[in-house]
Each structure stands twice: as structure tokens, then as C-alpha cells.
Design a protein around this motif. Structure first.
Motif, PDB file in Angstrom:
ATOM      1  N   LEU A  24       1.170  -1.958   0.514  1.00 21.88           N
ATOM      2  CA  LEU A  24      -0.161   0.126  -0.006  1.00 21.88           C
ATOM      3  C   LEU A  24       0.669   1.983  -0.062  1.00 21.88           C
ATOM      4  O   LEU A  24       0.465   2.161  -0.342  1.00 21.88           O
ATOM      5  N   PHE A  25       1.963   1.237   0.821  1.00 28.28           N
ATOM      6  CA  PHE A  25       2.935   2.163   0.838  1.00 28.28           C
ATOM      7  C   PHE A  25       3.408   2.378  -0.305  1.00 28.28           C
ATOM      8  O   PHE A  25       4.066   3.623  -0.462  1.00 28.28           O
ATOM      9  N   GLY A  26       4.153   1.469  -1.064  1.00 26.62           N
ATOM     10  CA  GLY A  26       4.666   1.513  -2.058  1.00 26.62           C
ATOM     11  C   GLY A  26       4.027   1.831  -3.287  1.00 26.62           C
ATOM     12  O   GLY A  26       4.882   3.126  -4.570  1.00 26.62           O
ATOM     13  N   LEU A  27       3.096   1.688  -3.277  1.00 25.18           N
ATOM     14  CA  LEU A  27       1.693   2.167  -4.212  1.00 25.18           C
ATOM     15  C   LEU A  27       1.627   3.241  -4.377  1.00 25.18           C
ATOM     16  O   LEU A  27       1.488   4.685  -5.408  1.00 25.18           O
ATOM     17  N   ALA A  28       1.403   4.137  -2.837  1.00 29.71           N
ATOM     18  CA  ALA A  28       1.225   5.559  -2.884  1.00 29.71           C
ATOM     19  C   ALA A  28       2.556   5.905  -3.326  1.00 29.71           C
ATOM     20  O   ALA A  28       2.209   7.497  -3.330  1.00 29.71           O
ATOM     21  N   VAL A  29       3.542   5.806  -2.564  1.00 31.21           N
ATOM     22  CA  VAL A  29       5.454   6.432  -2.853  1.00 31.21           C
ATOM     23  C   VAL A  29       4.799   6.579  -4.770  1.00 31.21           C
ATOM     24  O   VAL A  29       5.409   7.777  -4.533  1.00 31.21           O
ATOM     25  N   ALA A  30       4.386   5.303  -4.627  1.00 30.79           N
ATOM     26  CA  ALA A  30       4.861   5.793  -6.914  1.00 30.79           C
ATOM     27  C   ALA A  30       3.853   6.308  -7.666  1.00 30.79           C
ATOM     28  O   ALA A  30       3.934   7.413  -8.503  1.00 30.79           O
ATOM     29  N   THR A  31       2.508   6.549  -6.965  1.00 34.97           N
ATOM     30  CA  THR A  31       1.393   7.566  -7.453  1.00 34.97           C
ATOM     31  C   THR A  31       1.803   8.653  -7.307  1.00 34.97           C
ATOM     32  O   THR A  31       1.866   9.815  -7.623  1.00 34.97           O
ATOM     33  N   GLU A  32       2.374   9.184  -5.864  1.00 36.23           N
ATOM     34  CA  GLU A  32       2.649  10.497  -5.526  1.00 36.23           C
ATOM     35  C   GLU A  32       4.072  10.551  -5.827  1.00 36.23           C
ATOM     36  O   GLU A  32       4.517  12.156  -6.599  1.00 36.23           O
ATOM     37  N   TRP A  48       5.498   7.407 -10.475  1.00 33.93           N
ATOM     38  CA  TRP A  48       6.951   6.720 -10.724  1.00 33.93           C
ATOM     39  C   TRP A  48       5.882   5.388 -11.687  1.00 33.93           C
ATOM     40  O   TRP A  48       6.731   4.996 -12.151  1.00 33.93           O
ATOM     41  N   PHE A  49       5.381   5.531 -12.422  1.00 35.17           N
ATOM     42  CA  PHE A  49       4.599   4.532 -12.644  1.00 35.17           C
ATOM     43  C   PHE A  49       4.867   4.293 -14.181  1.00 35.17           C
ATOM     44  O   PHE A  49       4.944   6.001 -14.903  1.00 35.17           O
ATOM     45  N   GLY A  50       5.324   4.183 -15.086  1.00 32.10           N
ATOM     46  CA  GLY A  50       5.942   4.176 -15.734  1.00 32.10           C
ATOM     47  C   GLY A  50       7.584   3.516 -15.752  1.00 32.10           C
ATOM     48  O   GLY A  50       8.039   3.542 -17.484  1.00 32.10           O
ATOM     49  N   ALA A  51       8.052   4.298 -14.628  1.00 32.30           N
ATOM     50  CA  ALA A  51       9.429   4.397 -14.814  1.00 32.30           C
ATOM     51  C   ALA A  51      10.187   2.503 -15.500  1.00 32.30           C
ATOM     52  O   ALA A  51       9.455   1.478 -14.462  1.00 32.30           O
ATOM     53  N   ARG A  52      11.224   2.128 -16.443  1.00 33.69           N
ATOM     54  CA  ARG A  52      11.208   1.515 -16.354  1.00 33.69           C
ATOM     55  C   ARG A  52      12.573   0.750 -14.551  1.00 33.69           C
ATOM     56  O   ARG A  52      11.795  -0.986 -14.368  1.00 33.69           O
ATOM     57  N   VAL A  89      18.595  -6.761  -5.862  1.00 34.07           N
ATOM     58  CA  VAL A  89      18.207  -6.512  -6.877  1.00 34.07           C
ATOM     59  C   VAL A  89      17.589  -5.684  -6.154  1.00 34.07           C
ATOM     60  O   VAL A  89      17.503  -4.429  -7.002  1.00 34.07           O
ATOM     61  N   ILE A  90      16.915  -5.316  -5.394  1.00 34.61           N
ATOM     62  CA  ILE A  90      15.596  -4.548  -5.527  1.00 34.61           C
ATOM     63  C   ILE A  90      15.989  -3.814  -5.141  1.00 34.61           C
ATOM     64  O   ILE A  90      15.898  -2.454  -5.621  1.00 34.61           O
ATOM     65  N   VAL A  91      17.211  -3.192  -3.596  1.00 33.80           N
ATOM     66  CA  VAL A  91      17.784  -2.134  -3.462  1.00 33.80           C
ATOM     67  C   VAL A  91      18.912  -1.193  -4.372  1.00 33.80           C
ATOM     68  O   VAL A  91      18.642  -0.262  -4.680  1.00 33.80           O
ATOM     69  N   LEU A  92      19.008  -2.021  -5.536  1.00 33.49           N
ATOM     70  CA  LEU A  92      20.024  -1.852  -6.399  1.00 33.49           C
ATOM     71  C   LEU A  92      19.237  -0.906  -7.357  1.00 33.49           C
ATOM     72  O   LEU A  92      20.052   0.528  -7.620  1.00 33.49           O
ATOM     73  N   LEU A  93      17.835  -1.778  -7.692  1.00 34.26           N
ATOM     74  CA  LEU A  93      16.923  -1.013  -8.695  1.00 34.26           C
ATOM     75  C   LEU A  93      16.440   0.562  -8.402  1.00 34.26           C
ATOM     76  O   LEU A  93      16.532   1.963  -8.530  1.00 34.26           O
ATOM     77  N   VAL A  94      16.358   0.436  -7.062  1.00 30.96           N
ATOM     78  CA  VAL A  94      15.201   1.372  -5.940  1.00 30.96           C
ATOM     79  C   VAL A  94      16.137   2.760  -6.348  1.00 30.96           C
ATOM     80  O   VAL A  94      16.292   3.786  -6.309  1.00 30.96           O
ATOM     81  N   VAL A  95      18.067   2.139  -5.708  1.00 29.89           N
ATOM     82  CA  VAL A  95      18.589   3.688  -5.421  1.00 29.89           C
ATOM     83  C   VAL A  95      19.548   3.877  -6.628  1.00 29.89           C
ATOM     84  O   VAL A  95      19.557   5.058  -6.437  1.00 29.89           O
ATOM     85  N   LEU A  96      20.101   3.676  -7.267  1.00 23.77           N
ATOM     86  CA  LEU A  96      20.639   3.722  -8.251  1.00 23.77           C
ATOM     87  C   LEU A  96      19.880   3.660 -10.167  1.00 23.77           C
ATOM     88  O   LEU A  96      19.851   4.633 -10.619  1.00 23.77           O
ATOM     89  N   LYS A  97      18.187   3.099  -9.051  1.00 21.62           N
ATOM     90  CA  LYS A  97      17.592   3.216 -10.911  1.00 21.62           C
ATOM     91  C   LYS A  97      18.444   3.436 -12.227  1.00 21.62           C
ATOM     92  O   LYS A  97      18.445   4.258 -13.127  1.00 21.62           O
ATOM     93  N   PRO A  98      19.160   1.882 -12.934  1.00 24.53           N
ATOM     94  CA  PRO A  98      20.407   1.828 -14.049  1.00 24.53           C
ATOM     95  C   PRO A  98      19.293   2.029 -14.863  1.00 24.53           C
ATOM     96  O   PRO A  98      20.291   2.137 -15.821  1.00 24.53           O
TER      97      PRO A  98
END
Ligand code: HEM
Length: 142
Positions: free
Chosen positions: A67-75, A78-82, A132-141
Motif C-alpha cells: 500500500l505504501f509502495g503504491l502510494a509512493v509511486a503514485t505521489e 513513478w508509474f511507467g519508470a522501467r 536486486v530490488i535495493v540496487l534498482l530503487v537506489v541507483l535506478k540504472p
């Protein structure tokens, strides 16, 4: 400002969720590996304690992380970001693995049979997915 509050609660929920998955995975791995644990007198107590934690902490934390993840993404728009789409593949896998671990613990509580050795492999899968998740979310490669 609201964004940072949502993100803080997202990270707190994720921490409790993943911590709980490690507890469940270690319990299942121990019950698969040990020859003596299936007959240990307190085996049922151990399984019950892990299942109770799963029901009252890990599962609600998983729901809140979503719920918080989807809320952060909406706020944050971020939706559509690879990186997020790729992250969600791993998050869905972790959610499925959580369901499998809960199912294995439920089965263990009903029968004296040992879980299949395959359920002992959950631990490295959780570690790999978290990295993998933390690398993706922090580095956004991507
Ligand atoms: C349940 C579905 C999830 C969704 C929809 C989601 C979505 C998001 C979004 C949109 C952000 C904000 C990124 C930013 O501000 O740069 C974020 C941050 C974060 N997420 Fe998730 N996430 C989810 C699950 C997870 C899981 C399972 C983990 C860890 C295993 C995780 C770890 C993190 C971390 C550490 C941050 C903070 C990154 C930073 O501030 O640099 N998330 N998440």
C-alpha cells in the motif's frame, strides 16, 4: 513532504516484512535439514510461534509495504519508470515466495512430515531479490 512520510512507512513495512520472511525461511530450512527436529518435543511450539508471527506481523507488513509502495509511486509519478516495473517483478516473486513459506508452515503444523529440501532454498532467493530490488530503487540504472 507527504512523499517522505509515505516512503519512511514504506521502508519500515518492508523491513518487518522481509525480516519475517527470513524467520519463516530459517524455520523451514532448519526443519528440512535436521534429522532430530521432526521429533523434538517442542517442534509444534516452534512452528506455532513462527506461524503466529507470520499471521500478525509479516503478512500485515507485506500488505502495508504494498500500500505504501503504491502510494509512493503514485505521489512521485513513478508509474511507467522501467526501474519500478523491473522492481515489481521481483516484489511479486517475493510475495509469492512468502505465500509458499506460509503454506509450508501450515502443512508442517498439520503433519509430522518434513518439508521438501527445496523449501530450504528460500533463503538465498530472498537475499538475491532484496539486493536486486535495493540496487534498482537506489541507483535506478534503467
Ligand atoms: C510492494 C511493492 C512495492 C512498491 C510499489 C514499491 C515502490 C517504491 C517507490 C515508488 C519508491 C520511491 C523511490 C524513490 O523515492 O526514489 C520506493 C522506495 C524504496 N523501496 Fe519500494 N516498493 C515496493 C516494495 C519494496 C520492497 C520489497 C523493498 C525491499 C526489499 C523495497 C525497498 C525500497 C527502498 C529501500 C526504498 C527507498 C529508496 C530511496 O529512497 O532511495 N520496496 N519503493
Amino acid at each position: 513532504m507527504i512523499y517522505l512520510w509515505l516512503k519512511a512507512f514504506h521502508i519500515a513495512s518492508v523491513t518487518v516484512w522481509i525480516g519475517g520472511m527470513f524467520v519463516a525461511a530459517i524455520a523451514v530450512a532448519a526443519l528440512s535439514a535436521s534429522k532430530s527436529l521432526p521429533d523434538a518435543p517442542n517442534r509444534a511450539d516452534i512452528i506455532e510461534a513462527v506461524r503466529r508471527w507470520d499471521r500478525w506481523a509479516t503478512s500485515p507488513a507485506m500488505l502495508l509495504a504494498w500500500l505504501f509502495g503504491l502510494a509512493v509511486a503514485t505521489e512521485g509519478g513513478w508509474f511507467g519508470a522501467r526501474w519500478l516495473m523491473m522492481k515489481l517483478v521481483f516484489v511479486v516473486a517475493l510475495s509469492g515466495l512468502h505465500g509458499m513459506l506460509s503454506g509450508t508452515l501450515r502443512k508442517l503444523a498439520r503433519t509430522a512430515e518434513q518439508p521438501s529440501p527445496a523449501s530450504g532454498h528460500a533463503l538465498p532467493v530472498i537475499v538475491g531479490a532484496v539486493v536486486v530490488i535495493v540496487l534498482l530503487v537506489v541507483l535506478k540504472p534503467i
